[in-house]
Design a protein around this motif. Structure first.
Motif, PDB file in Angstrom:
ATOM      1  N   ILE A 150       0.847  -1.201   0.000  1.00 23.27           N
ATOM      2  CA  ILE A 150       0.000   0.000   0.000  1.00 23.27           C
ATOM      3  C   ILE A 150       0.881   1.248   0.000  1.00 23.27           C
ATOM      4  CG2 ILE A 150      -1.682   1.325   1.344  1.00 23.27           C
ATOM      5  CD1 ILE A 150      -2.736  -1.424   2.337  1.00 23.27           C
ATOM      6  N   LYS A 151       0.631   2.120  -0.998  1.00 23.94           N
ATOM      7  CA  LYS A 151       1.424   3.335  -1.128  1.00 23.94           C
ATOM      8  C   LYS A 151       0.658   4.550  -0.624  1.00 23.94           C
ATOM      9  CE  LYS A 151       4.681   1.019  -3.170  1.00 23.94           C
ATOM     10  NZ  LYS A 151       5.735   0.516  -2.238  1.00 23.94           N
ATOM     11  N   LEU A 152      -0.664   4.397  -0.486  1.00 23.74           N
ATOM     12  CA  LEU A 152      -1.470   5.545  -0.061  1.00 23.74           C
ATOM     13  C   LEU A 152      -2.735   5.031   0.606  1.00 23.74           C
ATOM     14  CD1 LEU A 152      -2.007   8.722  -0.332  1.00 23.74           C
ATOM     15  CD2 LEU A 152      -3.372   8.096  -2.336  1.00 23.74           C
ATOM     16  N   ALA A 153      -3.121   5.742   1.673  1.00 20.75           N
ATOM     17  CA  ALA A 153      -4.382   5.419   2.328  1.00 20.75           C
ATOM     18  C   ALA A 153      -5.345   6.571   2.092  1.00 20.75           C
ATOM     19  CB  ALA A 153      -4.164   5.214   3.819  1.00 20.75           C
ATOM     20  N   LEU A 154      -6.521   6.234   1.516  1.00 23.03           N
ATOM     21  CA  LEU A 154      -7.546   7.242   1.250  1.00 23.03           C
ATOM     22  C   LEU A 154      -8.612   7.035   2.328  1.00 23.03           C
ATOM     23  CD1 LEU A 154      -8.657   9.435  -0.659  1.00 23.03           C
ATOM     24  CD2 LEU A 154      -9.658   7.594  -2.028  1.00 23.03           C
ATOM     25  N   LEU A 155      -8.707   8.005   3.251  1.00 24.71           N
ATOM     26  CA  LEU A 155      -9.495   7.770   4.452  1.00 24.71           C
ATOM     27  C   LEU A 155     -10.620   8.776   4.582  1.00 24.71           C
ATOM     28  CD1 LEU A 155      -6.386   7.382   6.792  1.00 24.71           C
ATOM     29  CD2 LEU A 155      -7.789   5.521   5.884  1.00 24.71           C
ATOM     30  N   ASP A 156     -11.828   8.221   4.830  1.00 21.77           N
ATOM     31  CA  ASP A 156     -12.948   9.094   5.160  1.00 21.77           C
ATOM     32  C   ASP A 156     -12.722   9.552   6.608  1.00 21.77           C
ATOM     33  OD1 ASP A 156     -15.302  10.430   5.122  1.00 21.77           O
ATOM     34  OD2 ASP A 156     -16.591   8.649   5.381  1.00 21.77           O
ATOM     35  N   VAL A 157     -13.006  10.802   6.861  1.00 24.73           N
ATOM     36  CA  VAL A 157     -12.740  11.311   8.217  1.00 24.73           C
ATOM     37  C   VAL A 157     -13.723  10.697   9.208  1.00 24.73           C
ATOM     38  CG1 VAL A 157     -12.629  13.376   9.668  1.00 24.73           C
ATOM     39  CG2 VAL A 157     -11.741  13.443   7.339  1.00 24.73           C
ATOM     40  N   ILE A 158     -14.978  10.706   8.843  1.00 23.93           N
ATOM     41  CA  ILE A 158     -15.992  10.197   9.762  1.00 23.93           C
ATOM     42  C   ILE A 158     -16.343   8.779   9.362  1.00 23.93           C
ATOM     43  CG2 ILE A 158     -18.271  10.595  10.723  1.00 23.93           C
ATOM     44  CD1 ILE A 158     -16.201  12.835  11.289  1.00 23.93           C
ATOM     45  N   MET A 159     -16.015   7.841  10.199  1.00 25.22           N
ATOM     46  CA  MET A 159     -16.332   6.423   9.955  1.00 25.22           C
ATOM     47  C   MET A 159     -16.705   5.776  11.300  1.00 25.22           C
ATOM     48  SD  MET A 159     -13.540   4.971   7.234  1.00 25.22           S
ATOM     49  CE  MET A 159     -12.120   5.565   8.105  1.00 25.22           C
ATOM     50  N   PRO A 160     -17.524   4.746  11.278  1.00 29.08           N
ATOM     51  CA  PRO A 160     -17.835   4.055  12.525  1.00 29.08           C
ATOM     52  C   PRO A 160     -16.592   3.306  13.078  1.00 29.08           C
ATOM     53  CG  PRO A 160     -18.911   3.012  10.633  1.00 29.08           C
ATOM     54  CD  PRO A 160     -18.188   4.175  10.123  1.00 29.08           C
ATOM     55  N   LYS A 161     -16.693   2.970  14.328  1.00 28.91           N
ATOM     56  CA  LYS A 161     -15.650   2.214  15.047  1.00 28.91           C
ATOM     57  C   LYS A 161     -14.363   3.011  15.221  1.00 28.91           C
ATOM     58  CE  LYS A 161     -17.431  -2.293  13.861  1.00 28.91           C
ATOM     59  NZ  LYS A 161     -17.222  -3.545  13.165  1.00 28.91           N
ATOM     60  N   MET A 162     -13.768   3.489  14.210  1.00 34.21           N
ATOM     61  CA  MET A 162     -12.537   4.290  14.313  1.00 34.21           C
ATOM     62  C   MET A 162     -12.581   5.297  13.170  1.00 34.21           C
ATOM     63  SD  MET A 162      -8.568   3.040  14.038  1.00 34.21           S
ATOM     64  CE  MET A 162      -8.534   2.047  15.524  1.00 34.21           C
TER      65      MET A 162
END
Lengths: 371, 952
Positions: free
Chosen positions: B874-886
């Protein structure tokens, strides 16, 4: 609604069509269907068998006399019979009638005036073998006048005959055309009475009708006389297929001339035969005596009897027959696509010269005529 | 032309001269007609006149003469023929000739020939007998010059001329022709070459009893003595009468009476007579005619043809000159004419005296009249007697007396009238001078007034009471585009106002004319210019009166307020949008604050709750709803231009090209998309993601207006806004603009809708089908990029949005732009953590299309686990800011523990304000607001992957 214009148009078209049809039928130069003619329809031409059909004109002088003499020529009949042939003579009122049957292939040989012969030669294959007559066509009027004065006058003549030819040449000499006169187409035996009744101003006719007219009315005047000829001829098909028969008939023609010429008595006999034939055909008694008919014959026939060979100048280029042909063509009487070359080739002196060269073989000086 | 000249023309001939002339013409005509009748007869009657009668008489006599001559000649020929026949038919003659022929044959057999044989034959008895017979014939009749007898071999065995004996004639026609027994005679003419004389010959065969030819007889007649006298006319045909004989070829047979036109004399058998009478006679035509003869002289002629044989014939012309024929007539005519002229002369002389006598008193009267006409009113005519002319003279004198009296009276009146006129003239001259001064003053005044009118910057129109234009000034003409003469005199209302304005304007005009000017002193209405455009004019009106005080029309000054009114409207709209923007921005700002509290506390609650606590799901719902609310505030912030933008050099053309594929998916299959990209570069300084959002919003809007399908057109162009355009369209600056035009063929909008389309939450769609923020975002974004937006729409025809962005000119920027604008993919592996399945699926599909490998996670915890399992990959993580659990930030921090160099990109539906609170933007982490424009996402990913800089 106004039906007038439509009705007028229909009437006008109908009148035009009827007039055109009438004109077409009344055109004297267009041969009517003569197969239903009261006289000619009785003729048996014996089609298909070895019969020579010869056309004669008893009412024409002098060729009527020659025909009647030939009809009685036993030498001819015997000579033909020896070769399996029979010969029949048929009388016609005028040359144009006769040539109708020549063109149909019913008549194999005949004698007729220059105009009908030239008109037939222009469109049909014939062999013009000998000169049968050289006489005058006369233009007769009740008062003296020059040819130029015939303009716009009513002139009677039998269309398509040698009288028509004479009239055309006379008009030509005066610088006129047929369209300059008012033509009245009559039979030759009707001309005199028409002039007497004032229905015409002048007429053109051949012998013996001219002499007869002048004899009956001394006040009549000859405006002009035109030398005309009659010819002895065969249908081309007959002459080419049966040269020997043609020669025998030509010999009979020369023999007839010789016989008539030999003695006055013979001439009178021939005249009587012609008069009888005319009476049989027309049921009319001739106005002229036998002696007068004989005199006309002498004048027109015997003076040329020294040689029936057609003079070359008659049919030479620019000769009078050629000029006649041109004139007829210009006036639309002869078809525009006809040519003089064809007419010229129709003249063939070979048959008559061959016959004249051998009087013994063709028995030109032997005579045996019936009654 | 004066009276004298007229008189000269009328009286060019005197009465006497006229009488002489008329009578002279009448006499001459009578004589001419009389002569013409005598000569040419009366048409349509039997009287043919002297000429024709005489011509007919002469032609008849010529004809008679010709007949007699023909008979004579024919008879002579017949006699010769008969002589020949008698001779050849004689039995004794035949026997003698037969004997001679036998002897000649025998002698010939012994070799004796020619002259010797002839001399031997002369001794024979038969020869003498035959020769004697022939001699008797020639001497008795004097018709023959000589007679020959030739044997069958052609040798002359007997002849009346002994020198002919032994001659060979076998080759001649006269011999050969008659050897045939059928042809008994041959006649012709020939010229003897020895004596140059003409001979007529007749040949005939002598036949034996069997009809076979023994010999040939040839009889010669000398033409000189026999034929020549034939044409002799004696006195029968007068002086010029002549008989001409020609053969069948028109060659003359006898000598001619007259020389040819060239003076020579024609020779018989050589000269061909070309004249018409000769040609006619030779061709066998007999008759009479008037024609030219061989001399070219006019003759009357009769033609005849004499037949000799079938091949030979002679033509005979009997003629006489017309001059001789008509000479008596001409003499008579001359005599008649001379007599007529003399009588006519005498008559005219008598008429002259009569005319002189009649015309003398008239002439005297005429002279008196002329003198009176010339002014001599004392002149009186001489009264010659009591006849008609004397009575006329008396009347004339009486008339002259009255004319003299009238003349005197008239002269007195003229003198009086002249004096009066002189006085009046002087008064009139003075009046004219005064009036001229007044007119000049008026003219100057008018010119001054006209100048005032022309320099006025407003329209001035004067309308007559009958509604026609009495005057319009220069400014008025310029505004309307007409020449003055095209307006003056025409009805103002029906020619120069739009139809819907006519009633109102006429009402105002009516009020003015009726004297109620105050209520309508100011009035606005539209007018029509020559090119068909409409202009809005603000009028100040008044009426004017004529000299009698009655109202005669109106005078109006008008100001063209067309542009002013448009600008006012645009300004009003702009201010309205500004106000709404401020309001929306303020609300969004406050709302964000509220959301911050809600989200913050919701997160706190979630952290405090155990994972299996039933309240966790409620908290998640709060957070999810908060995200929706954040989306709304983001839209409002965009409209109020308070969103964070990242301006970069962008080429509008490339932007449109790059979006084309995606736009086709958005608009669906029923709508056709056409793009027209201009050839000019359109470099802008803009946030690409925002611009993409603008285009997508406009296209989505167009799609919704065309539920049945249609045509969507996107067009780019370069536009130069000059000062006037900028002013009239409320542009803040002149210059070059890149124009983005989006047009549809959808339902279109009315004016009310058009005015409100950019207002937040204004929508024409069904409830729940739109947020009402799409065009508001477009408006806000355009404004935030210092751009302008115009809307053109008509109900039923469609809508066109035209957006103007200021163009930058930096070449560097353009170069950067070229590199950056091309969206690039890659082959790296990317971890995508997103709790919303459809969003996650869209991103995955899109990235995979561009070559990336995508690993998916539904929440933060799963994301940490998957990253741990694929750390190298994995070279990049595309992350939603608001997500359940974490949440995204927590997941990033967890991953970073094991992979400090991890590259991450955050995305959220919350606005920048809220995110800031979460410590993402402040910490320099990469962030993109939702909804994420796909190409912007691609470019951002590529940018991060290619960046060497480690993220904090």
């Amino acid at each position: 609604m106004r039906p007038f214009p439509l009705t007028c148009c229909i009437i006008a078209i109908a009148v035009f069509c009827l007039a055109k049809a009438g004109l077409a039928e009344s055109n004297p130069l267009r041969s009517p269907d003569l197969t239903k003619h009261p006289l000619y329809s009785t003729y048996d031409f014996g089609k298909g068998s070895k019969i020579v059909n010869f056309g004669v004109q008893p009412i024409a002088v002098p060729i009527g006399l020659i025909g009647e003499v030939m009809k009685r020529d036993r030498i001819l009949k015997r000579a033909l019979k020896e070769r399996g042939w029979d010969i029949r003579f048929h009388a016609f009122l005028k040359g144009s009638d006769l040539n109708f049957f020549v063109r149909r292939g019913s008549i194999d040989g005949a004698m007729a005036g220059d105009m009908p012969v030239i008109m037939t030669a222009s469109s049909f294959d014939i062999v013009i073998a000998a000169l049968a007559k050289q006489g005058f066509i006369s233009i007769i009027s009740s008062k003296h006048m020059q040819v130029e004065e015939l303009k716009n006058k009513r002139i009677g003549f039998p269309a398509g005959t040698t009288a028509h030819y004479g009239l055309l040449l006379a008009l030509l000499s005066g610088g006129l055309k047929e369209s300059d006169i008012i033509p009245v187409h009559l039979e030759v035996n009707e001309l005199y009475s028409a002039l007497e009744q004032g229905r015409i101003d002048a007429f053109s006719a051949w012998e013996p009708f001219v002499t007869a007219a002048l004899f009956k009315n001394k006040d009549l005047t000859v405006i002009q006389r035109v030398l005309s000829s009659s010819y002895f001829y065969f249908s081309g098909a007959f002459a080419k297929k049966n040269p020997e028969a043609a020669e025998l008939i030509a010999a009979s023609f020369v023999r007839s001339l010789q016989w008539i010429k030999n003695k006055e008595k013979n001439l009178l006999r021939a005249a009587r035969w012609a008069v009888n034939a005319r009476e049989n055909m027309t049921e009319k008694t001739p106005e002229l005596s036998l002696e007068r008919i004989a005199a006309i014959t002498k004048e027109d026939l015997l003076k040329i009897a020294s040689s029936p060979v057609i003079p070359k100048r008659d049919y030479a280029v620019n000769g009078f027959l050629h000029r006649l042909f041109d004139s007829l063509q210009k006036q639309g009487i002869i078809a525009q696509n006809a040519n003089w070359g064809k007419v010229f080739k129709s003249f063939d002196r070979e048959i008559i010269e061959k016959v004249l060269a051998d009087p013994v073989k063709y028995r030109l000086l032997d005579f045996d005529y019936g009654h | 032309m004066d009276i004298k000249e007229n008189r000269k023309k009328r009286l060019s001939l005197s009465l006497r001269a006229k009488m002489l002339l008329y009578f002279g013409i009448a006499f001459a005509a009578a004589i001419a007609i009389n002569e013409a009748i005598i000569l040419y007869g009366i048409p349509f009657t039997d009287y043919h006149g002297a000429y024709r009668t005489e011509q007919a008489r002469i032609l008849q006599s010529l004809s008679d003469f010709a007949d007699s001559k023909k008979t004579e000649l024919q008879g002579w020929l017949d006699d010769r023929s008969a002589d020949t026949k008698n001779l050849t038919g004689s039995g004794i003659f035949k026997a003698q000739v037969s004997e001679l022929c036998s002897f000649a044959k025998k002698a010939g057999g012994t070799g004796i020939r020619g002259k010797k044989l002839a001399s031997v034959l002369q001794k024979e008895k038969a020869f003498r007998a035959v020769q004697q017979k022939l001699s008797v014939l020639t001497q008795s009749y004097s018709a023959y010059e000589k007679i020959q007898v030739a044997g069958k071999n052609g040798m002359v065995i007997v002849s009346t001329e002994t020198e002919d004996l032994g001659m060979d004639v076998s080759e001649s026609l006269k011999f050969r022709k008659v050897l045939n027994p059928v042809i008994d005679e041959f006649v012709d003419m020939e010229k003897n070459e020895k004596n140059n004389k003409l001979y007529l010959f007749i040949s005939s065969s002598i036949n034996d009893s069997g009809g076979k030819p023994l010999a040939v007889v040839i009889m010669y007649s000398k033409a000189d003595s026999i034929i020549e006298p034939m044409p002799y006319t004696g006195s029968a045909l007068g002086k010029t009468g002549e008989v001409v004989l020609v053969n069948q070829d028109s060659k003359i047979l006898t000598s001619l009476k007259y020389p040819l036109p060239d003076g020579s004399f024609a020779k018989p058998l050589e000269y061909i007579n070309p004249a018409k009478p000769a040609r006619l006679s030779a061709s066998g035509i007999e008759g009479v005619l008037a024609a030219n003869d061989y001399r070219g002289k006019r003759v009357l002629a009769a033609t005849r043809y004499i037949r000799i044989t079938s091949e030979i014939g002679w033509g005979m012309v009997v003629k006489i000159d017309e001059t001789e024929v008509f000479a008596p007539i001409r003499q008579a005519v001359f005599f008649n004419l001379t007599t007529g002229v003399v009588i006519c002369g005498i008559m005219l002389l008598v008429i002259y005296f009569i005319a002189s006598n009649l015309s003398a008193p008239l002439k005297s009267l005429s002279i008196s009249a002329r003198r009176i006409e010339e002014g001599d009113f004392d002149e009186r005519a001489h009264i010659s007697g009591g006849d008609e002319v004397g009575m006329l003279a008396e009347s004339f004198n009486s008339m002259a007396e009255r004319i003299q009296n009238w003349h005197r009276d008239l002269e007195a009146r003229v003198r009086l009238r002249t004096e009066q006129l002189n006085v009046l003239n002087e008064e009139l001259s003075k009046e004219i001078a005064e009036r001229r001064l007044v007119e000049e003053a008026l003219k100057r005044e008018k010119e001054t007034a006209q100048k005032y009118l022309d320099i006025a910057r407003v329209m001035i129109v004067v309308i007559n009471a009958d509604q026609t234009v009495a005057l319009i000034n220069k400014s008025g003409c310029e505004t309307m585009g007409y020449q003055e003469e095209e307006i003056s005199g025409k009805n103002w209302f029906y020619n120069f106002l739009p139809e819907e304005e006519i009633a109102g304007a006429k009402k105002v005009f009516g009020q003015l004319i009726s004297g109620h000017a105050e209520p309508v002193e100011y009035y606005e209405n539209r007018i029509l210019t020559k090119d068909g455009r409409e202009r809005l004019i603000a009028w100040h009106n008044a009426y004017f009166t004529d000299s009698s005080g009655r109202i005669a029309g109106t005078i109006s000054s008008g100001e063209d307020i067309t542009e002013t009114r448009i600008l006012e409207e645009q300004l009003r709209q702009s201010q309205k949008m500004e106000s709404i923007g401020q309001l929306a921005g303020g609300v969004a700002h406050d709302f964000n604050n509220i959301l911050t509290a809600i989200i913050g506390y919701a997160n706190l609650m979630r952290m405090k709750l155990r994972g299996d606590d039933p309240l966790v799901s409620y908290v998640d719902e709060i957070l999810s709803s908060s995200e929706s609310a954040a989306n709304l505030t983001r839209g409002l912030l965009a409209f109020s231009r308070k969103q964070i933008i990242d301006p970069q050099p962008v080429n509008l053309n490339d932007l449109v090209r790059g979006l084309e594929k995606l736009l086709r998916r958005i608009i669906g299959e029923d709508i056709e998309l056409e793009t027209f990209i201009c050839d000019d570069e359109l470099p802008l300084m803009a946030d690409k993601a925002q611009l993409e959002q603008v285009i997508m919003n406009l296209c989505a809007n167009a799609r919704d207006s065309m539920p049945e399908g249609g045509l969507l057109t996107i067009e780019t162009s370069l536009f130069n806004a000059d000062e006037s355009y900028a002013r009239s369209h409320l542009f803040e600056a002149t210059g070059t603009y890149a124009v983005l035009s989006v047009s549809d063929t959808g339902a279109g909008m009315d004016e009310n809708t058009k005015e409100r389309i950019f207002e937040p939450f204004f929508t024409t769609k069904d409830i729940g089908r739109g947020t009402g923020l799409g065009l508001s975002i477009v408006h806000g974004t355009v404004k935030q990029h210092n751009g302008y937006i115009n809307v053109y729409s008509e109900p039923g025809k469609g809508t066109n949005f035209r957006i103007y962005f200021p163009v930058i000119k930096s070449e560097t920027a353009l170069k950067n732009m070229e590199v950056e604008l091309l969206p690039q993919g890659g082959t790296e592996t990317i971890l995508v953590a997103e709790d919303k399945a459809d969003v996650k699926k869209m991103i995955k599909t899109f990235l995979e299309e561009f070559g990336y490998e995508v690993l998916e996670a539904d929440n933060g915890e799963e994301a940490v686990r998957i990253y741990a399992e694929n750390r190298e990959k994995i070279k990049l993580a595309l992350l939603d800011v608001i997500m359940p659990k974490m949440n995204g930030r927590e997941a990033y921090e967890e991953i970073k523990k094991t992979a400090p160099d991890v590259k991450a990109l955050f995305m959220s539906g919350y606005s920048a304000d809220i995110i800031n609170r979460k410590g993402i933007v402040e910490n320099g982490l990469e962030f993109m607001s939702k909804p994420v424009p796909p190409y912007a996402l691609l470019r951002r990913i590529r940018h991060i992957l290619d960046s060497e800089r480690r993220q904090p």
